[in-house]
Scaffold this motif. Structure first.
Motif, PDB file in Angstrom:
ATOM      1  N   PRO A  70      16.802 110.365  52.560  1.00  0.00           N
ATOM      2  CA  PRO A  70      17.764 110.519  51.463  1.00  0.00           C
ATOM      3  C   PRO A  70      17.763 109.339  50.483  1.00  0.00           C
ATOM      4  O   PRO A  70      18.582 109.327  49.574  1.00  0.00           O
ATOM      5  CB  PRO A  70      19.105 110.598  52.193  1.00  0.00           C
ATOM      6  N   TYR A  71      16.830 108.368  50.662  1.00  0.00           N
ATOM      7  CA  TYR A  71      16.858 107.247  49.725  1.00  0.00           C
ATOM      8  C   TYR A  71      16.678 107.746  48.298  1.00  0.00           C
ATOM      9  O   TYR A  71      17.446 107.387  47.401  1.00  0.00           O
ATOM     10  CB  TYR A  71      15.772 106.209  50.074  1.00  0.00           C
ATOM     11  N   GLY A 110      14.769 100.529  50.633  1.00  0.00           N
ATOM     12  CA  GLY A 110      15.444 100.012  49.442  1.00  0.00           C
ATOM     13  C   GLY A 110      15.297  98.511  49.306  1.00  0.00           C
ATOM     14  O   GLY A 110      14.460  97.887  49.958  1.00  0.00           O
ATOM     15  N   ASN A 111      16.157  97.975  48.436  1.00  0.00           N
ATOM     16  CA  ASN A 111      16.074  96.578  48.022  1.00  0.00           C
ATOM     17  C   ASN A 111      15.601  95.554  49.038  1.00  0.00           C
ATOM     18  O   ASN A 111      14.600  94.905  48.866  1.00  0.00           O
ATOM     19  CB  ASN A 111      17.463  96.170  47.539  1.00  0.00           C
ATOM     20  N   GLN A 112      16.368  95.368  50.101  1.00  0.00           N
ATOM     21  CA  GLN A 112      16.078  94.292  51.052  1.00  0.00           C
ATOM     22  C   GLN A 112      15.311  94.801  52.275  1.00  0.00           C
ATOM     23  O   GLN A 112      15.448  94.252  53.363  1.00  0.00           O
ATOM     24  CB  GLN A 112      17.386  93.634  51.507  1.00  0.00           C
ATOM     25  N   HIS A 113      14.495  95.811  52.070  1.00  0.00           N
ATOM     26  CA  HIS A 113      13.713  96.365  53.180  1.00  0.00           C
ATOM     27  C   HIS A 113      12.998  95.251  53.950  1.00  0.00           C
ATOM     28  O   HIS A 113      13.048  95.188  55.181  1.00  0.00           O
ATOM     29  CB  HIS A 113      12.722  97.377  52.601  1.00  0.00           C
ATOM     30  N   SER A 114      12.342  94.337  53.231  1.00  0.00           N
ATOM     31  CA  SER A 114      11.582  93.298  53.940  1.00  0.00           C
ATOM     32  C   SER A 114      12.504  92.222  54.510  1.00  0.00           C
ATOM     33  O   SER A 114      12.041  91.321  55.199  1.00  0.00           O
ATOM     34  CB  SER A 114      10.533  92.681  53.021  1.00  0.00           C
ATOM     35  N   GLY A 115      13.801  92.328  54.232  1.00  0.00           N
ATOM     36  CA  GLY A 115      14.748  91.386  54.830  1.00  0.00           C
ATOM     37  C   GLY A 115      15.433  91.992  56.042  1.00  0.00           C
ATOM     38  O   GLY A 115      16.227  91.347  56.722  1.00  0.00           O
ATOM     39  N   MET A 116      15.131  93.242  56.328  1.00  0.00           N
ATOM     40  CA  MET A 116      15.764  93.920  57.464  1.00  0.00           C
ATOM     41  C   MET A 116      14.949  93.615  58.719  1.00  0.00           C
ATOM     42  O   MET A 116      14.370  94.500  59.346  1.00  0.00           O
ATOM     43  CB  MET A 116      15.821  95.422  57.195  1.00  0.00           C
ATOM     44  N   ASP A 135       2.814 102.997  59.011  1.00  0.00           N
ATOM     45  CA  ASP A 135       3.631 102.230  58.055  1.00  0.00           C
ATOM     46  C   ASP A 135       3.351 100.728  58.060  1.00  0.00           C
ATOM     47  O   ASP A 135       4.218  99.933  57.727  1.00  0.00           O
ATOM     48  CB  ASP A 135       5.138 102.493  58.256  1.00  0.00           C
ATOM     49  N   ASN A 157       9.783  96.142  44.446  1.00  0.00           N
ATOM     50  CA  ASN A 157       9.791  97.525  44.920  1.00  0.00           C
ATOM     51  C   ASN A 157       9.388  98.495  43.810  1.00  0.00           C
ATOM     52  O   ASN A 157       8.733  99.511  44.051  1.00  0.00           O
ATOM     53  CB  ASN A 157      11.169  97.896  45.463  1.00  0.00           C
ATOM     54  N   ARG A 213       5.020  97.664  52.094  1.00  0.00           N
ATOM     55  CA  ARG A 213       6.165  97.607  51.173  1.00  0.00           C
ATOM     56  C   ARG A 213       7.074  96.424  51.477  1.00  0.00           C
ATOM     57  O   ARG A 213       8.276  96.495  51.291  1.00  0.00           O
ATOM     58  CB  ARG A 213       6.945  98.916  51.216  1.00  0.00           C
ATOM     59  N   TYR A 214       6.460  95.327  51.969  1.00  0.00           N
ATOM     60  CA  TYR A 214       7.240  94.127  52.246  1.00  0.00           C
ATOM     61  C   TYR A 214       7.097  93.135  51.104  1.00  0.00           C
ATOM     62  O   TYR A 214       5.997  92.741  50.755  1.00  0.00           O
ATOM     63  CB  TYR A 214       6.786  93.485  53.576  1.00  0.00           C
ATOM     64  N   HIS A 215       8.222  92.740  50.587  1.00  0.00           N
ATOM     65  CA  HIS A 215       8.270  91.797  49.473  1.00  0.00           C
ATOM     66  C   HIS A 215       8.078  90.372  49.971  1.00  0.00           C
ATOM     67  O   HIS A 215       7.417  89.559  49.368  1.00  0.00           O
ATOM     68  CB  HIS A 215       9.634  91.982  48.801  1.00  0.00           C
ATOM     69  N   GLN A 216       8.652  90.068  51.118  1.00  0.00           N
ATOM     70  CA  GLN A 216       8.455  88.761  51.749  1.00  0.00           C
ATOM     71  C   GLN A 216       7.972  89.008  53.168  1.00  0.00           C
ATOM     72  O   GLN A 216       8.206  90.074  53.723  1.00  0.00           O
ATOM     73  CB  GLN A 216       9.762  87.991  51.760  1.00  0.00           C
ATOM     74  N   SER A 235      13.413  91.303  44.659  1.00  0.00           N
ATOM     75  CA  SER A 235      13.005  92.402  45.540  1.00  0.00           C
ATOM     76  C   SER A 235      12.985  93.723  44.779  1.00  0.00           C
ATOM     77  O   SER A 235      12.083  94.540  44.924  1.00  0.00           O
ATOM     78  CB  SER A 235      13.979  92.538  46.701  1.00  0.00           C
ATOM     79  N   CYS A 274      11.830  96.272  60.130  1.00  0.00           N
ATOM     80  CA  CYS A 274      12.089  97.637  59.674  1.00  0.00           C
ATOM     81  C   CYS A 274      10.810  98.114  59.022  1.00  0.00           C
ATOM     82  O   CYS A 274      10.313  97.498  58.096  1.00  0.00           O
ATOM     83  CB  CYS A 274      13.224  97.702  58.664  1.00  0.00           C
ATOM     84  N   TYR A 322      20.480 107.537  47.420  1.00  0.00           N
ATOM     85  CA  TYR A 322      20.807 106.112  47.387  1.00  0.00           C
ATOM     86  C   TYR A 322      20.207 105.332  46.226  1.00  0.00           C
ATOM     87  O   TYR A 322      20.778 104.355  45.771  1.00  0.00           O
ATOM     88  CB  TYR A 322      20.410 105.466  48.713  1.00  0.00           C
ATOM     89  N   VAL A 332      20.171 105.435  55.007  1.00  0.00           N
ATOM     90  CA  VAL A 332      18.859 106.028  54.738  1.00  0.00           C
ATOM     91  C   VAL A 332      17.984 105.929  55.988  1.00  0.00           C
ATOM     92  O   VAL A 332      18.443 105.519  57.040  1.00  0.00           O
ATOM     93  CB  VAL A 332      18.173 105.317  53.552  1.00  0.00           C
ATOM     94  N   GLU A 384      10.264 101.363  57.878  1.00  0.00           N
ATOM     95  CA  GLU A 384      10.367 102.491  56.944  1.00  0.00           C
ATOM     96  C   GLU A 384      11.091 101.986  55.714  1.00  0.00           C
ATOM     97  O   GLU A 384      12.204 101.478  55.811  1.00  0.00           O
ATOM     98  CB  GLU A 384      11.137 103.654  57.583  1.00  0.00           C
ATOM     99  N   TYR A 385      10.454 102.160  54.556  1.00  0.00           N
ATOM    100  CA  TYR A 385      11.017 101.621  53.323  1.00  0.00           C
ATOM    101  C   TYR A 385      12.439 102.134  53.117  1.00  0.00           C
ATOM    102  O   TYR A 385      12.694 103.337  53.202  1.00  0.00           O
ATOM    103  CB  TYR A 385      10.135 102.014  52.144  1.00  0.00           C
TER     104      TYR A 385
END
Ligand SMILES: [Cu+2]
Ligand SMILES: [Cu+2]
Lengths: 541, 324
Positions: free
Chosen positions: A147-148, B184-190, A382, A72, A452-455, A68, B179, A152, B142, B181-182
């Motif tokens: 704030p990402y 981070g890492n597991q955004h598409s897992g949320m 989005d 990203n 922006r979806y990886h899966q 992931s 989810c 973060y 975030v 709104e992007y």
């Protein structure tokens, strides 16, 4: 280079010097344009490679090709490289740099040294962005939402941000140079309403560059300040406001879309007029519609924020102004159609790109009206619908315009014609590949696939597969010109000063033009696009 | 390969079909204009193709009437779109007064949901069919965005404040929760599922959590544990204002401003009491930032909301500031 060849060739900007120094320290706007051409072609390749990664990953629903984190970073760097290092400089910095002085009948831009500086500034910014990629990349999305981004993300936000920040200055310098040149350097008789529409479009673009870019520069700086010194600006945990970032970011980044598309609109007016031998219909309407788009473009940023917790009344205002932008855009399309009416239409490669442009820009513009609709945007915001929409405008529109311009002015830049058959093939591949890639994404978006979806869930696969197949056709269409254009540099037919029968000043000087553009200062006596029968009969005989 | 082949998601909320109708209108209009422009382009370029190398068409200057036509017609059309879509938007963002309330907390990378009855779930949301549901949402880190495509609605979820989303589900079933709104890492897992249930099934499901205590009960306990009740007493004798009936009332502030005591106001009063000081009181309330979790905040707010009575009407302020 042997002197024998040199004496045969006429003196021009290309044979004015061959050593590296004559390029790297050149003050000639045409050579600086070519420096940009090489650099942004490289960035386009790089951004394209990231896109290949994205399309391969999305062939299957699970995230099985990349981690992931890597995925990203791929879409983030694709966006950042393409937007800041390819699309924004593309037409203005390459074609505009090369042509603006010639089109207004000047020897060079107003500030040649500043022009060279802006290329160096661009390269410094670009080098930083690339080094950020080499250091492990950045994963905030090209929008850097806080704030990402400010708190973060563990990726190379600072290096990239500094790169984008620095590149912004090259944009500002270029815009400033264009504005001053268009105001002060016009040849005798070149009044405002005799200017080619390409110049009007660049005038509007330069306004945005000069007024908008500082805002994004400051915004990025603030993200940096928050990241390094923990001063609360955007992160609520530090007392900041994340929505403030979105306001500042889109205040520039929405107009930035017009930095990408307005020059392409200008290119279209030139190509369509030349390939129909008609004065552009409604010249003043087309000229002022560019300015109207630039001005209104500054007042619509909130249409990116209908679901961000922005006040609903603010949203109303942003929505209605966004709809108003649709009007000057429509005016342009209708005026082009009217230009073709009863014209003398020929189908050179640039015209194929122009037709493609009108098609894609129409779809891109119309789907923009879907997104300006507050009630509908709540659903498609989005999602891939947005991704499809802005690719229709920024890739369909801006890159079709850029490629059309490259083919249209290639004979002027290098004195040789490109081969028609491969060029037309490439234009068709781009058009078909593009639609195959991005049209399915509208459907995906309405179905609800977030960007922006990886899966992703299985039911989205079919459209993603279509999109990836289309992308490979598109890639072919983009790769082909590299080969035949390079080939044409040595083997292409000699072009002559005016291969298309154009009326602009650029066609009244040899191809390639001499370093000082004109043997003697041209005097303009007619409006732009005045075609005369006698001239063509002379050319023929 | 997915087996379903659809062009739009299921219509499962009260406004889904209105959104789709507007969408179909837009699609029809776009198809009409794209096809018209395309056909005109093809027709003109064939009919007027260059017939001889020296051909120059007669000049044809612009006509004001034409320019006005293609300025005014698009203008009217976009205004129709604007008004139609704005009305739709107000329906989507305005929750009805009577709604089942639920709380959502987003964090990297999961959704936590709390029901008033005390049920908690993660990445699942159970709602009754045919009843308006109002979600009050916040994030622990975030930005996120709570998106249910089948309901045609979404809303950003922000750290540090509450945002709201409402819908009335119309069809029992299981729907995607994304989810959008992007983050981070597991955004598409949320992601998760929304279960729309028949009212009696929903009641049965709610009853499954009996004994854990409702949000109000837990809030009441916390209110005592954190010693809020030292200062906030129902008889008004504490150093802080009586909180009974404060919710949804207009509050007169020391600064002269008047604000409505909604969820965001109560939240701020607890985390950053000095930001808005009630008229007639001193800013002596300590901050509870870092001492209460997002979940506990929700419980405190629900408890304060449940405190009825107190000053029945008018503006809430200290007795001494009477008549303001
Ligand atoms: Cu925008
Ligand atoms: Cu997310």
């Amino acid at each position: 280079m042997s002197t024998a060849i040199e004496s045969k060739e006429t003196r021009n900007y290309l044979n004015a010097g061959y050593d590296l120094k004559s390029w790297l320290l050149t003050l000639d706007h045409k050579r600086i344009g070519l420096l940009y051409l090489f650099s942004i072609s490289f960035f386009f390749l790089l951004g394209g490679l990231f896109a290949v990664g994205i399309r391969l990953e999305l062939l299957t629903p699970p995230g099985d090709l990349f981690q992931s984190e890597t995925y990203n970073k791929l879409f983030t760097m694709h966006g950042i490289i393409m937007v800041f290092f390819f699309l924004i400089p593309s037409i203005p910095a390459v074609i505009g740099n090369f042509l603006i002085p010639i089109m207004i009948g000047a020897r060079d831009l107003a500030f040649p040294r500043l022009n060279l500086l802006s290329w160096y500034v661009f390269m410094v910014g670009g080098t930083l962005a690339i080094s950020a990629a080499l250091m492990g990349g950045i994963d905030t999305g090209w929008t850097f939402y806080t704030p990402y981004s400010s708190t973060y993300s563990n990726s190379n936000v600072m290096v990239t941000a500094v790169g984008v920040f620095i590149t912004g200055f090259s944009s500002i310098l270029t815009g400033l140079n264009f504005l001053v040149s268009i105001h002060r350097m016009r040849a005798p008789g070149m009044t405002w309403f005799r200017l080619p529409l390409f110049i009007w479009a660049h005038y509007a673009t330069s306004l945005i560059m000069v007024l908008g870019t500082p805002v994004v520069a400051v915004t990025i700086l603030l993200v940096g300040v928050e990241r390094m010194f923990r001063i609360g600006i955007f992160d609520p945990a530090l007392g900041g406001d994340p929505v403030l970032f979105q306001h500042l970011f889109w205040f520039y980044s929405h107009p930035a879309v017009y930095i990408m598309i307005l020059p392409a609109l200008g290119v279209m007016s030139e190509i369509i007029s030349t390939f129909t031998r008609r004065e552009v219909f409604g010249y003043k309407f087309v000229a002022f519609s560019s300015v109207a788009i630039a001005v209104l473009g500054f007042l619509v940023w909130g249409h990116h924020m209908f679901v961000s917790s922005q006040s609903v009344y603010a949203s109303l205002v942003f929505s209605i102004i966004t709809y108003l932008v649709g009007v000057p855009s429509a005016i342009k399309v209708f005026n082009w159609l009217a230009t073709i009416y009863k014209g003398s239409v020929s189908f050179g490669t640039p015209m194929i790109y122009a037709f493609g442009f009108i098609g894609l820009f129409t779809v891109g513009g119309l789907t923009g009206l879907f997104l300006a609709a507050m009630g509908l945007d709540v659903h498609v915001h989005d999602t891939y619908f947005v991704v499809a929409h802005f690719h229709y405008i920024m890739v369909g529109g801006a890159i079709m315009g850029y490629l059309g311009a490259i083919h249209f002015w290639w004979p002027k830049m290098f004195g040789r014609m490109y081969p028609e058959v491969p060029a037309k093939t490439a234009a068709w591949l781009v058009f078909v590949g593009f639609n195959f890639t991005f049209f399915p994404q509208f459907l995906l978006g309405y179905l609800g696939m977030p960007r922006r979806y990886h899966q992703y869930p299985e039911e989205f696969q079919i459209f993603n597969v279509m999109s990836s197949i289309g992308a490979s056709v598109l890639a072919l269409g983009y790769a082909l010109p590299v080969f035949y254009l390079v080939w044409s540099l040595k083997k292409g037919e000699i072009a002559g000063a005016n291969p298309w029968g154009g009326t602009g000043l650029e066609w009244k000087t040899p191809s390639p033009p001499p370093t000082e553009n004109f043997e003697e200062t041209p005097v303009v006596t007619e409006p732009a696009y005045s075609y005369h029968k006698e001239e063509f009969e002379l050319v023929k005989s | 390969m997915g087996t379903k082949f659809a062009f739009f998601p299921e219509q499962a909320s009260s406004f889904a079909s209105s959104v789709d109708n507007f969408y179909f209108f837009m699609v029809a209009l776009s198809v009409f204009f794209s096809v018209a422009i395309f056909l005109t382009l093809v027709f003109f370029s064939i009919k007027f193709r260059r017939k001889s190398a020296t051909e120059v068409p007669a000049p044809f200057h612009g006509g004001m009437a034409l320019e006005l036509t293609w300025t005014v017609i698009p203008f009217i059309l976009v205004m129709v779109m604007f008004f139609w879509s704005a009305r739709l938007y107000f329906t989507i963002v305005t929750p009805p007064a009577e709604a089942v309330e639920m709380w959502v907390t987003g964090k990297q990378w999961m959704w936590k949901i709390q029901h008033l009855a005390g049920n908690r779930e993660i990445n699942e949301l159970h709602v009754p069919v045919g009843k308006a549901v109002r979600l009050t949402m916040t994030s622990e880190d975030v930005l996120h965005d709570f998106y249910i495509p089948a309901f045609r609605t979404k809303m950003d979820v922000l750290p540090g404040r509450y945002t709201q989303l409402w819908f009335k589900a119309t069809k029992p079933g299981k729907y995607h929760l994304f989810c959008a709104e992007y983050c981070g890492n597991q955004h598409s897992g949320m992601i998760g599922s929304v279960y729309v249930m028949e009212p009696q099934d929903y009641e049965a499901w709610l009853a499954g959590a009996a004994g854990q205590g409702t949000l109000v009960e837990r809030g009441e306990k916390l209110f005592a544990e954190l010693a809020c009740n030292n200062c906030h007493r129902p008889d008004g004798t504490g150093r802080g204002p009586n909180l009974e009936g404060v919710f949804a009332k207009a509050v007169q502030l020391e600064s002269g401003q008047k604000v409505t005591a909604d969820e965001n106001y109560i939240r701020e009063s607890i985390l950053n009491p000095q930001a808005k000081v009630v008229a007639g009181y001193q800013g002596i309330m300590p901050t509870f930032q870092g001492l209460v979790t997002e979940d506990q905040l929700v419980q405190l707010i629900e408890y304060i909301k449940s405190l009825k009575g107190g000053p029945a009407t008018g503006t809430q302020s200290a007795p001494s500031a009477d008549g303001v």
